[in-house]
Design an enzyme around this catalytic site. Structure first.
Site, PDB file in Angstrom:
ATOM      1  N   LEU A  17     -49.150 -10.446  34.708  1.00 47.72           N
ATOM      2  CA  LEU A  17     -48.700  -9.411  33.765  1.00 47.72           C
ATOM      3  C   LEU A  17     -48.613  -8.055  34.471  1.00 47.72           C
ATOM      4  O   LEU A  17     -47.662  -7.294  34.271  1.00 47.72           O
ATOM      5  CB  LEU A  17     -49.678  -9.325  32.581  1.00 47.72           C
ATOM      6  CG  LEU A  17     -49.368  -8.294  31.491  1.00 47.72           C
ATOM      7  CD1 LEU A  17     -48.036  -8.597  30.806  1.00 47.72           C
ATOM      8  CD2 LEU A  17     -50.482  -8.267  30.437  1.00 47.72           C
ATOM      9  N   ASP A  70     -48.474 -22.010  20.635  1.00 45.28           N
ATOM     10  CA  ASP A  70     -47.976 -20.648  20.455  1.00 45.28           C
ATOM     11  C   ASP A  70     -48.916 -19.995  19.443  1.00 45.28           C
ATOM     12  O   ASP A  70     -48.944 -20.390  18.272  1.00 45.28           O
ATOM     13  CB  ASP A  70     -46.533 -20.693  19.928  1.00 45.28           C
ATOM     14  CG  ASP A  70     -45.980 -19.295  19.653  1.00 45.28           C
ATOM     15  OD1 ASP A  70     -46.771 -18.334  19.586  1.00 45.28           O
ATOM     16  OD2 ASP A  70     -44.746 -19.175  19.485  1.00 45.28           O
ATOM     17  N   VAL A  71     -49.694 -19.008  19.904  1.00 44.55           N
ATOM     18  CA  VAL A  71     -50.751 -18.460  19.038  1.00 44.55           C
ATOM     19  C   VAL A  71     -50.207 -17.708  17.820  1.00 44.55           C
ATOM     20  O   VAL A  71     -50.969 -17.378  16.918  1.00 44.55           O
ATOM     21  CB  VAL A  71     -51.726 -17.542  19.816  1.00 44.55           C
ATOM     22  CG1 VAL A  71     -52.545 -18.328  20.816  1.00 44.55           C
ATOM     23  CG2 VAL A  71     -50.994 -16.370  20.465  1.00 44.55           C
ATOM     24  N   THR A  98     -52.961  -9.362  37.717  1.00 44.20           N
ATOM     25  CA  THR A  98     -52.524 -10.658  37.165  1.00 44.20           C
ATOM     26  C   THR A  98     -50.989 -10.673  37.178  1.00 44.20           C
ATOM     27  O   THR A  98     -50.358  -9.641  37.437  1.00 44.20           O
ATOM     28  CB  THR A  98     -52.967 -10.799  35.689  1.00 44.20           C
ATOM     29  OG1 THR A  98     -52.299  -9.782  34.918  1.00 44.20           O
ATOM     30  CG2 THR A  98     -54.471 -10.653  35.525  1.00 44.20           C
ATOM     31  N   ILE A 147     -55.832 -13.662  33.426  1.00 44.55           N
ATOM     32  CA  ILE A 147     -57.229 -13.553  33.008  1.00 44.55           C
ATOM     33  C   ILE A 147     -57.693 -14.839  32.305  1.00 44.55           C
ATOM     34  O   ILE A 147     -58.807 -15.322  32.547  1.00 44.55           O
ATOM     35  CB  ILE A 147     -57.417 -12.322  32.076  1.00 44.55           C
ATOM     36  CG1 ILE A 147     -57.230 -11.027  32.884  1.00 44.55           C
ATOM     37  CG2 ILE A 147     -58.778 -12.340  31.412  1.00 44.55           C
ATOM     38  CD1 ILE A 147     -57.249  -9.747  32.050  1.00 44.55           C
ATOM     39  N   TYR A 158     -48.876  -1.270  22.006  1.00 44.89           N
ATOM     40  CA  TYR A 158     -49.922  -2.082  22.657  1.00 44.89           C
ATOM     41  C   TYR A 158     -51.303  -1.510  22.362  1.00 44.89           C
ATOM     42  O   TYR A 158     -52.227  -2.240  21.988  1.00 44.89           O
ATOM     43  CB  TYR A 158     -49.668  -2.111  24.162  1.00 44.89           C
ATOM     44  CG  TYR A 158     -50.689  -2.905  24.943  1.00 44.89           C
ATOM     45  CD1 TYR A 158     -50.626  -4.299  24.980  1.00 44.89           C
ATOM     46  CD2 TYR A 158     -51.714  -2.283  25.639  1.00 44.89           C
ATOM     47  CE1 TYR A 158     -51.564  -5.038  25.700  1.00 44.89           C
ATOM     48  CE2 TYR A 158     -52.649  -3.010  26.363  1.00 44.89           C
ATOM     49  CZ  TYR A 158     -52.568  -4.382  26.395  1.00 44.89           C
ATOM     50  OH  TYR A 158     -53.488  -5.112  27.105  1.00 44.89           O
TER      51      TYR A 158
HETATM   52  N1  LIG Z   1     -54.119  -7.526  33.353  1.00 45.22           N
HETATM   53  C1  LIG Z   1     -54.654  -6.423  32.878  1.00 45.22           C
HETATM   54  O1  LIG Z   1     -54.770  -5.411  33.601  1.00 45.22           O
HETATM   55  C2  LIG Z   1     -55.155  -6.371  31.446  1.00 45.22           C
HETATM   56  C3  LIG Z   1     -55.869  -5.223  31.055  1.00 45.22           C
HETATM   57  C4  LIG Z   1     -56.359  -5.156  29.759  1.00 45.22           C
HETATM   58  C5  LIG Z   1     -56.157  -6.210  28.884  1.00 45.22           C
HETATM   59  N2  LIG Z   1     -55.453  -7.317  29.289  1.00 45.22           N
HETATM   60  C6  LIG Z   1     -55.287  -8.387  28.294  1.00 45.22           C
HETATM   61  O2  LIG Z   1     -55.722  -9.607  28.854  1.00 45.22           O
HETATM   62  C7  LIG Z   1     -54.976 -10.694  28.298  1.00 45.22           C
HETATM   63  C8  LIG Z   1     -54.386 -11.521  29.417  1.00 45.22           C
HETATM   64  O3  LIG Z   1     -53.537 -10.717  30.211  1.00 45.22           O
HETATM   65  P1  LIG Z   1     -53.038 -11.140  31.653  1.00 45.22           P
HETATM   66  O4  LIG Z   1     -52.933  -9.903  32.448  1.00 45.22           O
HETATM   67  O5  LIG Z   1     -53.832 -12.273  32.150  1.00 45.22           O
HETATM   68  O6  LIG Z   1     -51.543 -11.593  31.301  1.00 45.22           O
HETATM   69  P2  LIG Z   1     -50.655 -12.856  31.786  1.00 45.22           P
HETATM   70  O7  LIG Z   1     -49.265 -12.518  31.357  1.00 45.22           O
HETATM   71  O8  LIG Z   1     -50.917 -13.178  33.199  1.00 45.22           O
HETATM   72  O9  LIG Z   1     -51.208 -14.036  30.887  1.00 45.22           O
HETATM   73  C9  LIG Z   1     -50.997 -14.047  29.499  1.00 45.22           C
HETATM   74  C10 LIG Z   1     -51.167 -15.435  28.979  1.00 45.22           C
HETATM   75  O10 LIG Z   1     -50.925 -15.434  27.574  1.00 45.22           O
HETATM   76  C11 LIG Z   1     -50.026 -16.470  27.269  1.00 45.22           C
HETATM   77  N3  LIG Z   1     -49.255 -16.177  26.075  1.00 45.22           N
HETATM   78  C12 LIG Z   1     -48.368 -15.161  25.868  1.00 45.22           C
HETATM   79  N4  LIG Z   1     -47.820 -15.280  24.639  1.00 45.22           N
HETATM   80  C13 LIG Z   1     -48.385 -16.376  24.072  1.00 45.22           C
HETATM   81  C14 LIG Z   1     -48.211 -17.025  22.826  1.00 45.22           C
HETATM   82  N5  LIG Z   1     -47.354 -16.573  21.889  1.00 45.22           N
HETATM   83  N6  LIG Z   1     -48.953 -18.130  22.583  1.00 45.22           N
HETATM   84  C15 LIG Z   1     -49.810 -18.605  23.508  1.00 45.22           C
HETATM   85  N7  LIG Z   1     -50.000 -18.048  24.694  1.00 45.22           N
HETATM   86  C16 LIG Z   1     -49.292 -16.939  24.979  1.00 45.22           C
HETATM   87  C17 LIG Z   1     -49.138 -16.624  28.500  1.00 45.22           C
HETATM   88  O11 LIG Z   1     -48.536 -17.888  28.550  1.00 45.22           O
HETATM   89  C18 LIG Z   1     -50.183 -16.435  29.590  1.00 45.22           C
HETATM   90  O12 LIG Z   1     -50.867 -17.643  29.822  1.00 45.22           O
HETATM   91  C19 LIG Z   1     -53.915 -10.062  27.392  1.00 45.22           C
HETATM   92  O13 LIG Z   1     -54.385 -10.081  26.046  1.00 45.22           O
HETATM   93  C20 LIG Z   1     -53.832  -8.628  27.903  1.00 45.22           C
HETATM   94  O14 LIG Z   1     -53.410  -7.729  26.900  1.00 45.22           O
HETATM   95  C21 LIG Z   1     -54.947  -7.413  30.552  1.00 45.22           C
END
Ligand SMILES: NC(=O)c1ccc[n+]([C@@H]2O[C@H](COP(=O)([O-])OP(=O)(O)OC[C@H]3O[C@@H](n4cnc5c(N)ncnc54)[C@H](O)[C@@H]3O)[C@@H](O)[C@H]2O)c1
Length: 277
Positions: A198, A69-70, A196, A19, A161
Site C-alpha cells: 500500500l 470481500d469484507v 507495505t 500488515i 481516510y
Molecule cells: N502501511 C501503512 O503505513 C499503514 C499505516 C496505518 C494503517 N494502515 C492500515 O493497515 C491495514 C493494512 O494496510 P497495508 O499497508 O498492509 O495495505 P495492503 O494494501 O498491503 O494490504 C491490504 C489488504 O487488504 C485487503 N483488502 C482490501 N480491500 C478488501 C476487501 N474489500 N475485502 C477483503 N480484503 C480487502 C487486500 O487484499 C490486502 O490483502 C489497512 O487497514 C491500512 O489502512 C497501514
C-alpha cells in the site's frame, strides 16, 4: 519459533498482503491456527502456502485461506464460520483489511467515494466484530482493529481516510466497554509508516516516487519505516500477553508523532493558488 499462541484460532482480514500477511505469519510462528480472509484469491492462496511452510518449519501452527470481500456481510459470515467449522473455536479476530485512497483536497473527493471508503474501512469492522463475537465470548477471546496514527493526528489531503480510522479507534473503545464484562478484550493498533505494498502504491502515485519514499523514511526519528512483522509481533503481544489491556489504541510509529516540525510546508500551494486567482 515459539508457542505463545499455540492452538489458538485467529482470523486475519486482508491477510493476503502487507500488515495482514505479517500478522498472520507472526501468529503461525507462535503456534496459532490462522485463517486469512482477503478479496485477492491468487495472493491469498500464495500466503496460505507460505504460512503452511512456516508451520512445517517448526511453528506448529496451521493456515487456511478463505476468499472474503469484507464489504459483503455474507462473505464475512462465511469467513468466521469456516474458521470455527474447521478449527473448532475462535480466539482472536484481526480486522486489518483497508485502503488509503490517493491524497487530494476535499473538493476532489466525491460523496460516493467517502461512502464507499466508510464501507471498507469502518462498516466492515463493525460487521466482522458482530459476527465473530458470539464465538469470541465462548472462549473470552479478543479483537484487534487496525486503525492508523493519522486517525489521531490528521494527515494532509486525507480527510476521508482519517475520518474512517478515527472512527475505528472510537468504535474500539465503545465495544471494549460493552464486552468487558463477558471477558472479551477489544484493542486497536495505530501504525505510522509501515512499508507495505500500500505504501509502495502511494509512492508510485506521487510525482517523485523516490522522494516520497525518502520523506516516508525521514518522518520517523528512528530514521526508517516499520515492517509488517513488527506490527504482527505487537498483535501477538496484545492477544497473548496483554491480558489486562482493553480499549487501548496501541501506536506503533517509530516516534513519527513526536516533537515539532515544519508543518506549514503546504501553505506554499495555497499562496500560489491565491496569486494565480
Ligand atoms: N502501511 C501503512 O503505513 C499503514 C499505516 C496505518 C494503517 N494502515 C492500515 O493497515 C491495514 C493494512 O494496510 P497495508 O499497508 O498492509 O495495505 P495492503 O494494501 O498491503 O494490504 C491490504 C489488504 O487488504 C485487503 N483488502 C482490501 N480491500 C478488501 C476487501 N474489500 N475485502 C477483503 N480484503 C480487502 C487486500 O487484499 C490486502 O490483502 C489497512 O487497514 C491500512 O489502512 C497501514
Amino acid at each position: 519459533m515459539g508457542s505463545r499462541y499455540a492452538d489458538k484460532v485467529v482470523v486475519v482480514t486482508g491477510g493476503s498482503s502487507g500488515i495482514g500477511r505479517g500478522c498472520a505469519r507472526e501468529f503461525v510462528r507462535e503456534g496459532a491456527r490462522v485463517v486469512v480472509g482477503s478479496n485477492q484469491e491468487v495472493g491469498g492462496r500464495a500466503v496460505e502456502r507460505e504460512l503452511q511452510d512456516v508451520a512445517r518449519a517448526g511453528g506448529g501452527g496451521e493456515a487456511a485461506f478463505v476468499y472474503c470481500d469484507v464489504t459483503k456481510e455474507g462473505d464475512v459470515r462465511r469467513l468466521v464460520e469456516t474458521a470455527v467449522g474447521r478449527f473448532g473455536r475462535l480466539d482472536c479476530l484481526v480486522n486489518n483489511a483497508g485502503w488509503h485512497p490517493p491524497h487530494k483536497a476535499i473538493d476532489d473527493f466525491s460523496v460516493e467515494e467517502f461512502r464507499s471508503l466508510l464501507e471498507l474501512n469502518l462498516v466492515s469492522v463493525f460487521t466482522a466484530c458482530k459476527l465473530a463475537l458470539p464465538h469470541l465470548r465462548l472462549v473470552r477471546g479478543n479483537i484487534i482493529n487496525m486503525s492508523s496514527l493519522v486517525g489521531r493526528i490528521g494527515q494532509h489531503h486525507a480527510t476521508t481516510y482519517v475520518a474512517t480510522k478515527g472512527a475505528v479507534t472510537a468504535f474500539t473503545k465503545a465495544l471494549a466497554l460493552d464486552e468487558a464484562a463477558g471477558g472479551v478484550r477489544v484493542n486497536s493498533i495505530s501504525p505510522g509508516n509501515i512499508f507495505t505494498p500500500l505504501w509502495q502504491e502511494a509512492a508510485d502515485a506521487a510525482p517523485d516516487p523516490e522522494r516520497a519514499l525518502a520523506e516516508g523514511r525521514a518522518a520517523q526519528p528512528v530514521g526508517r519505516m516499520g515492517t509488517a512483522e513488527e506490527v504482527g509481533r505487537l498483535c501477538v503481544y496484545i492477544a497473548a500477553e496483554a491480558t489486562f489491556t482493553t480499549g487501548v489504541d496501541h501506536i506503533i510509529s517509530g516516534g513519527a508523532e513526536l516533537g515539532y516540525a515544519n508543518k506549514s510546508i503546504h501553505h506554499r500551494d495555497t499562496e500560489a493558488q491565491l496569486v494565480e486567482s
